[in-house]
Write a protein that holds these residues in place. Structure first.
Motif, mmCIF file in Angstrom:
data_model
loop_
_atom_site.group_PDB
_atom_site.id
_atom_site.type_symbol
_atom_site.label_atom_id
_atom_site.label_comp_id
_atom_site.label_asym_id
_atom_site.label_seq_id
_atom_site.Cartn_x
_atom_site.Cartn_y
_atom_site.Cartn_z
ATOM 1 N N ARG A 32 84.016 -22.940 21.374
ATOM 2 C CA ARG A 32 84.136 -21.606 21.017
ATOM 3 C C ARG A 32 85.766 -21.637 21.381
ATOM 4 O O ARG A 32 86.237 -22.345 21.971
ATOM 5 C CB ARG A 32 83.467 -20.689 21.782
ATOM 6 N N THR A 68 83.285 -14.657 22.083
ATOM 7 C CA THR A 68 83.580 -15.230 21.207
ATOM 8 C C THR A 68 84.662 -14.880 20.382
ATOM 9 O O THR A 68 85.085 -13.568 20.565
ATOM 10 C CB THR A 68 82.225 -15.511 20.265
ATOM 11 N N LYS A 69 85.466 -15.686 19.695
ATOM 12 C CA LYS A 69 86.686 -15.185 18.899
ATOM 13 C C LYS A 69 86.422 -15.842 17.602
ATOM 14 O O LYS A 69 85.540 -16.966 17.488
ATOM 15 C CB LYS A 69 87.984 -15.869 19.299
ATOM 16 N N SER A 70 87.069 -15.448 16.669
ATOM 17 C CA SER A 70 87.031 -15.979 15.206
ATOM 18 C C SER A 70 88.224 -17.048 15.028
ATOM 19 O O SER A 70 89.271 -17.029 15.640
ATOM 20 C CB SER A 70 87.345 -14.960 14.130
ATOM 21 N N ALA A 76 83.599 -14.498 14.968
ATOM 22 C CA ALA A 76 83.053 -14.269 16.118
ATOM 23 C C ALA A 76 81.532 -13.902 16.231
ATOM 24 O O ALA A 76 80.791 -14.313 16.986
ATOM 25 C CB ALA A 76 83.942 -13.104 17.013
ATOM 26 N N THR A 80 78.264 -15.493 17.832
ATOM 27 C CA THR A 80 77.362 -14.780 18.551
ATOM 28 C C THR A 80 75.851 -14.902 18.040
ATOM 29 O O THR A 80 75.039 -15.273 18.743
ATOM 30 C CB THR A 80 77.947 -13.379 18.481
#
Length: 97
Positions: A32, A68-70, A76, A80
């Motif tokens: 991630r 989470t991140k994009s 994100a 998830t």
């Protein structure tokens, strides 16, 4: 351990491992945008062992607590969702169901 990749040779969108050490259950999330993180069953959702219901509850708990991140590989929200699915599958395998 399981992961999701856009292509077989690509870097993972998300990677997940679940384990039981003694009486402690945990999920480790990697690939991630950021370093890997460990999420332990601090809510004691798996105290009575692994069942379909408890694995779903733990998977939701992990997905809710995972940061989470994009990036180019996925959003994100997608990560998830994948965390929820991969943790639940991992718990099913760990429990022998």
């Amino acid at each position: 351990y399981s992961s999701v990749r856009n292509q077989r040779t690509d870097f993972p969108v998300i990677a997940c491992a679940v384990s039981k050490t003694g009486t402690e259950y945990r999920a480790v999330l990697g690939a991630r945008p950021s370093k890997a993180m460990i999420i332990r069953d601090e809510e004691n959702l798996l105290t009575d062992g692994i069942s379909e219901e408890s694995s779903k509850a733990f998977a939701k708990y992990v997905a809710d607590h995972a940061l989470t991140k994009s990036n180019l590989r996925g959003s994100a929200e997608y990560r998830t969702h994948l965390i929820n699915v991969l943790v639940q599958r991992g718990m099913t395998k760990l429990g022998g169901m």
